[in-house]
Motif scaffolding. Structure first.
Motif, PDB file in Angstrom:
ATOM      1  N   SER A  41      41.700  89.943  37.003  1.00  0.00           N
ATOM      2  CA  SER A  41      42.675  90.172  35.943  1.00  0.00           C
ATOM      3  C   SER A  41      42.587  89.092  34.853  1.00  0.00           C
ATOM      4  O   SER A  41      43.088  89.271  33.740  1.00  0.00           O
ATOM      5  CB  SER A  41      44.069  90.205  36.580  1.00  0.00           C
ATOM      6  OG  SER A  41      45.064  90.034  35.645  1.00  0.00           O
ATOM      7  N   CYS A  67      50.094  97.166  26.898  1.00  0.00           N
ATOM      8  CA  CYS A  67      50.637  97.577  28.209  1.00  0.00           C
ATOM      9  C   CYS A  67      50.747  96.292  29.016  1.00  0.00           C
ATOM     10  O   CYS A  67      49.881  95.981  29.834  1.00  0.00           O
ATOM     11  CB  CYS A  67      49.708  98.568  28.890  1.00  0.00           C
ATOM     12  SG  CYS A  67      49.436 100.062  27.935  1.00  0.00           S
ATOM     13  N   ALA A  68      51.803  95.541  28.777  1.00  0.00           N
ATOM     14  CA  ALA A  68      51.780  94.125  29.133  1.00  0.00           C
ATOM     15  C   ALA A  68      52.425  93.750  30.464  1.00  0.00           C
ATOM     16  O   ALA A  68      52.104  92.712  31.037  1.00  0.00           O
ATOM     17  CB  ALA A  68      52.448  93.322  28.019  1.00  0.00           C
ATOM     18  N   PRO A  78      53.427  93.371  34.383  1.00  0.00           N
ATOM     19  CA  PRO A  78      54.451  92.329  34.466  1.00  0.00           C
ATOM     20  C   PRO A  78      54.136  91.034  33.718  1.00  0.00           C
ATOM     21  O   PRO A  78      54.902  90.085  33.805  1.00  0.00           O
ATOM     22  CB  PRO A  78      54.529  92.078  35.977  1.00  0.00           C
ATOM     23  CG  PRO A  78      53.156  92.374  36.484  1.00  0.00           C
ATOM     24  CD  PRO A  78      52.639  93.482  35.626  1.00  0.00           C
ATOM     25  N   GLY A  79      53.026  90.976  33.003  1.00  0.00           N
ATOM     26  CA  GLY A  79      52.852  89.871  32.075  1.00  0.00           C
ATOM     27  C   GLY A  79      51.837  88.799  32.449  1.00  0.00           C
ATOM     28  O   GLY A  79      51.789  87.760  31.797  1.00  0.00           O
ATOM     29  N   SER A  80      51.008  89.048  33.454  1.00  0.00           N
ATOM     30  CA  SER A  80      50.019  88.015  33.822  1.00  0.00           C
ATOM     31  C   SER A  80      49.083  87.719  32.651  1.00  0.00           C
ATOM     32  O   SER A  80      48.806  86.558  32.331  1.00  0.00           O
ATOM     33  CB  SER A  80      49.144  88.453  34.998  1.00  0.00           C
ATOM     34  OG  SER A  80      49.845  89.242  35.883  1.00  0.00           O
ATOM     35  N   LYS A  81      48.618  88.801  32.007  1.00  0.00           N
ATOM     36  CA  LYS A  81      47.665  88.572  30.914  1.00  0.00           C
ATOM     37  C   LYS A  81      48.393  88.045  29.676  1.00  0.00           C
ATOM     38  O   LYS A  81      47.835  87.276  28.910  1.00  0.00           O
ATOM     39  CB  LYS A  81      46.879  89.851  30.612  1.00  0.00           C
ATOM     40  CG  LYS A  81      46.000  90.266  31.774  1.00  0.00           C
ATOM     41  CD  LYS A  81      45.137  91.467  31.467  1.00  0.00           C
ATOM     42  CE  LYS A  81      44.440  91.961  32.719  1.00  0.00           C
ATOM     43  NZ  LYS A  81      45.346  92.631  33.676  1.00  0.00           N
ATOM     44  N   ASN A 100      54.097  94.412  24.767  1.00  0.00           N
ATOM     45  CA  ASN A 100      54.806  95.696  24.791  1.00  0.00           C
ATOM     46  C   ASN A 100      54.623  96.382  26.139  1.00  0.00           C
ATOM     47  O   ASN A 100      53.567  96.284  26.767  1.00  0.00           O
ATOM     48  CB  ASN A 100      54.230  96.606  23.690  1.00  0.00           C
ATOM     49  CG  ASN A 100      54.814  98.000  23.749  1.00  0.00           C
ATOM     50  OD1 ASN A 100      55.996  98.185  23.427  1.00  0.00           O
ATOM     51  ND2 ASN A 100      54.024  98.976  24.175  1.00  0.00           N
ATOM     52  N   ASP A 101      55.655  97.076  26.590  1.00  0.00           N
ATOM     53  CA  ASP A 101      55.483  97.960  27.747  1.00  0.00           C
ATOM     54  C   ASP A 101      56.459  99.117  27.633  1.00  0.00           C
ATOM     55  O   ASP A 101      57.567  98.979  27.116  1.00  0.00           O
ATOM     56  CB  ASP A 101      55.702  97.207  29.064  1.00  0.00           C
ATOM     57  CG  ASP A 101      55.026  97.921  30.239  1.00  0.00           C
ATOM     58  OD1 ASP A 101      53.899  97.526  30.600  1.00  0.00           O
ATOM     59  OD2 ASP A 101      55.614  98.879  30.779  1.00  0.00           O
ATOM     60  N   LEU A 102      56.032 100.248  28.148  1.00  0.00           N
ATOM     61  CA  LEU A 102      56.840 101.467  28.103  1.00  0.00           C
ATOM     62  C   LEU A 102      58.046 101.384  29.030  1.00  0.00           C
ATOM     63  O   LEU A 102      59.113 101.933  28.748  1.00  0.00           O
ATOM     64  CB  LEU A 102      55.943 102.637  28.550  1.00  0.00           C
ATOM     65  CG  LEU A 102      56.565 103.994  28.760  1.00  0.00           C
ATOM     66  CD1 LEU A 102      56.966 104.609  27.438  1.00  0.00           C
ATOM     67  CD2 LEU A 102      55.593 104.910  29.489  1.00  0.00           C
ATOM     68  N   ASP A 103      57.880 100.660  30.129  1.00  0.00           N
ATOM     69  CA  ASP A 103      58.880 100.648  31.195  1.00  0.00           C
ATOM     70  C   ASP A 103      59.827  99.456  31.001  1.00  0.00           C
ATOM     71  O   ASP A 103      59.406  98.296  31.090  1.00  0.00           O
ATOM     72  CB  ASP A 103      58.131 100.548  32.533  1.00  0.00           C
ATOM     73  CG  ASP A 103      59.033 100.658  33.736  1.00  0.00           C
ATOM     74  OD1 ASP A 103      60.157 100.140  33.684  1.00  0.00           O
ATOM     75  OD2 ASP A 103      58.587 101.253  34.730  1.00  0.00           O
ATOM     76  N   ARG A 134      60.090  96.954  33.822  1.00  0.00           N
ATOM     77  CA  ARG A 134      58.911  96.092  33.897  1.00  0.00           C
ATOM     78  C   ARG A 134      58.902  95.097  32.728  1.00  0.00           C
ATOM     79  O   ARG A 134      58.377  93.998  32.862  1.00  0.00           O
ATOM     80  CB  ARG A 134      57.639  96.940  33.950  1.00  0.00           C
ATOM     81  CG  ARG A 134      57.455  97.580  35.329  1.00  0.00           C
ATOM     82  CD  ARG A 134      56.305  98.553  35.370  1.00  0.00           C
ATOM     83  NE  ARG A 134      54.998  97.934  35.238  1.00  0.00           N
ATOM     84  CZ  ARG A 134      54.329  97.352  36.244  1.00  0.00           C
ATOM     85  NH1 ARG A 134      54.853  97.309  37.445  1.00  0.00           N
ATOM     86  NH2 ARG A 134      53.147  96.825  36.033  1.00  0.00           N
ATOM     87  N   ASN A 168      58.022 100.059  23.796  1.00  0.00           N
ATOM     88  CA  ASN A 168      57.615 101.271  23.076  1.00  0.00           C
ATOM     89  C   ASN A 168      56.489 101.974  23.814  1.00  0.00           C
ATOM     90  O   ASN A 168      55.805 101.364  24.639  1.00  0.00           O
ATOM     91  CB  ASN A 168      57.061 100.891  21.691  1.00  0.00           C
ATOM     92  CG  ASN A 168      58.140 100.538  20.708  1.00  0.00           C
ATOM     93  OD1 ASN A 168      58.954 101.369  20.334  1.00  0.00           O
ATOM     94  ND2 ASN A 168      58.154  99.288  20.300  1.00  0.00           N
ATOM     95  N   GLN A 228      51.111 104.627  22.511  1.00  0.00           N
ATOM     96  CA  GLN A 228      50.476 105.625  21.643  1.00  0.00           C
ATOM     97  C   GLN A 228      51.286 105.913  20.383  1.00  0.00           C
ATOM     98  O   GLN A 228      50.776 106.513  19.446  1.00  0.00           O
ATOM     99  CB  GLN A 228      50.165 106.918  22.416  1.00  0.00           C
ATOM    100  CG  GLN A 228      51.352 107.638  23.015  1.00  0.00           C
ATOM    101  CD  GLN A 228      51.709 107.164  24.417  1.00  0.00           C
ATOM    102  OE1 GLN A 228      51.703 105.979  24.688  1.00  0.00           O
ATOM    103  NE2 GLN A 228      52.049 108.092  25.283  1.00  0.00           N
ATOM    104  N   ASP A 246      45.768  97.209  28.430  1.00  0.00           N
ATOM    105  CA  ASP A 246      45.487  97.198  29.876  1.00  0.00           C
ATOM    106  C   ASP A 246      46.176  98.413  30.492  1.00  0.00           C
ATOM    107  O   ASP A 246      47.205  98.295  31.149  1.00  0.00           O
ATOM    108  CB  ASP A 246      46.038  95.884  30.453  1.00  0.00           C
ATOM    109  CG  ASP A 246      45.625  95.664  31.886  1.00  0.00           C
ATOM    110  OD1 ASP A 246      44.695  96.338  32.348  1.00  0.00           O
ATOM    111  OD2 ASP A 246      46.245  94.812  32.549  1.00  0.00           O
ATOM    112  N   VAL A 247      45.584  99.569  30.261  1.00  0.00           N
ATOM    113  CA  VAL A 247      46.244 100.832  30.629  1.00  0.00           C
ATOM    114  C   VAL A 247      46.394 100.970  32.148  1.00  0.00           C
ATOM    115  O   VAL A 247      45.660 100.323  32.897  1.00  0.00           O
ATOM    116  CB  VAL A 247      45.465 102.054  30.073  1.00  0.00           C
ATOM    117  CG1 VAL A 247      45.424 102.024  28.566  1.00  0.00           C
ATOM    118  CG2 VAL A 247      44.063 102.114  30.660  1.00  0.00           C
TER     119      VAL A 247
END
Ligand SMILES: C[S@@+](CC[C@H](N)C(=O)[O-])C[C@H]1O[C@@H](n2cnc3c(N)ncnc32)[C@H](O)[C@@H]1O
Length: 345
Positions: free
Chosen positions: A203, A222-223, A225-228, A253-256, A259, A280, A283, A317-318
């Motif tokens: 990762s 797609c971030a 839980p944020g490790s990257k 950013n993350d959709l969830d 998370r 958000n 896409q 990171d999909v």
């Protein structure tokens, strides 16, 4: 939710039989985490209130099966793995994932790197490296002589400045004796205060390939839980003088939304103002307006034609199949089933 985000787990293989025993991290009353073994109901009277485990009580714990014919069938149907590679694929999935972690270099300056004067600006980073190299590399070596491992911990050769490390110990092994427990406590404490981050070695690769500079604006789409995200922040801080802020920033950013919460929890260890978290769909990510050269809000109102914010780097990171997580959480091999063509626990 991906498998990885669902639960923090580690596994230890039982010597000869290849059965995998699982430890789970659970949240206890005061917020502390403690490992527990999953037990069969008939073992309820033999619990150790301290959560300790040893070779005597190990026999009471129920091994998770690493066989699931539906899993095999699903995979074979996909045609991803060839018949010749099938046994190797399954063998790899049954091999526990080695633990890895990264040292936060926040404040390490390029010019000081050359002159070799690190002490003032990156005291923690250098102290941690020194403790790993001079203390733990030696003391842990003694613990592995009968286990056949040559190096208990070692820096990952492809990560710059010896900042990423690989450990051959599982979480349960770390609890085995005093020397290992001391190392475990060290990892937990340094992780909690943000000096190190536990992250799988694989990762850590994508943020390295992005070649991020301290003044870059980076979008992590797609971030959670944020490790990257944390690693990207480390990179933009790496050449920044202590006490000053980098010119770059990370938008994570993350959709969830739940998370996103995890992501905020992870990244607050960095104590940074150079992070924006958004919720958000990647896409349909909205255009952002801002002046990278730092116009004040009042000036923006006067000049509404402010340009759209462009990012220097975008990491996407999909969601993946999550199958690699089976190496950390083997019970999913048993629990997973195919639903509407999707493989899920
Ligand atoms: C592989 S995980 C990301 C791991 C993360 N980059 C890290 O290193 O910790 C994929 C993430 O994508 C998010 N996701 C799924 N669909 C999305 C979408 N349409 N837009 C934004 N994020 C999405 C999931 O919620 C999940 O957190």
């Amino acid at each position: 939710m991906t498998l990885g985000g669902k639960i923090r787990q580690s596994a230890i293989e039982d010597g000869g039989r290849g059965d995998i025993y699982l430890t789970e991290s659970v949240r206890c009353g005061g917020g502390a985490r403690e490992n527990v073994w999953k037990r069969s109901k008939s073992d309820s009277t033999s619990s150790d209130p301290n959560g300790n485990s040893n070779s005597e009580n190990k026999t009471h714990w129920k091994p998770f099966s690493t066989q699931n014919s539906a899993f095999d069938e699903y995979y074979k149907e996909q045609g991803i793995v060839t018949a010749e590679e099938w046994d190797t694929f399954i063998e790899v999935l049954r091999t526990p994932l080695p633990a890895a972690f990264r040292i936060n270099p926040k404040g390490l300056q390029e010019d000081q790197k050359e002159s070799g004067i690190f002490e003032v600006c990156s005291q923690f980073c250098e102290d941690i490296k020194s403790q790993l190299e001079n203390d733990f590399m030696n003391s842990l070596k003694a613990e592995t002589t009968d286990g056949g491992e040559v190096e208990a911990i070692r820096p990952l050769p492809w990560y710059p400045d010896n900042l990423a490390w690989h450990s051959n110990f599982s979480r349960m092994q770390l609890r085995k004796n005093q020397t290992l427990e001391r190392f475990h406590e060290f990892l937990k404490l340094e992780n909690e205060i943000g000096n190190i981050t536990r992250q799988e070695a694989v990762s850590m690769v994508p943020p390295l390939f992005l070649d991020v500079c301290p003044d870059h604006f980076v979008l992590d789409m797609c971030a959670a839980p944020g490790s990257k995200t944390f690693q990207l922040l480390e990179i933009i801080y790496q050449s920044t003088k202590p006490g000053s802020l980098p010119d770059g920033m990370v938008m994570a950013n993350d959709l969830d939304v739940q998370r996103c919460n995890l992501l905020i929890h992870q990244t607050k260890r960095m104590c940074t103002a150079n992070l924006i978290v958004t919720n958000n769909e990647a896409q349909h990510f909205p255009g952002c307006r801002a002046d990278k050269n730092g116009s004040k809000a009042s000036e923006m109102e006067i000049e509404p034609q402010i340009s759209q914010l462009l990012f220097d780097r975008v990491l996407c990171d999909v969601p993946c199949s999550g199958d690699g997580t089976l190496r950390k959480a083997p019970r999913y091999v048993e629990e997973m089933e195919s639903r509407d063509g999707q493989w899920a626990p």
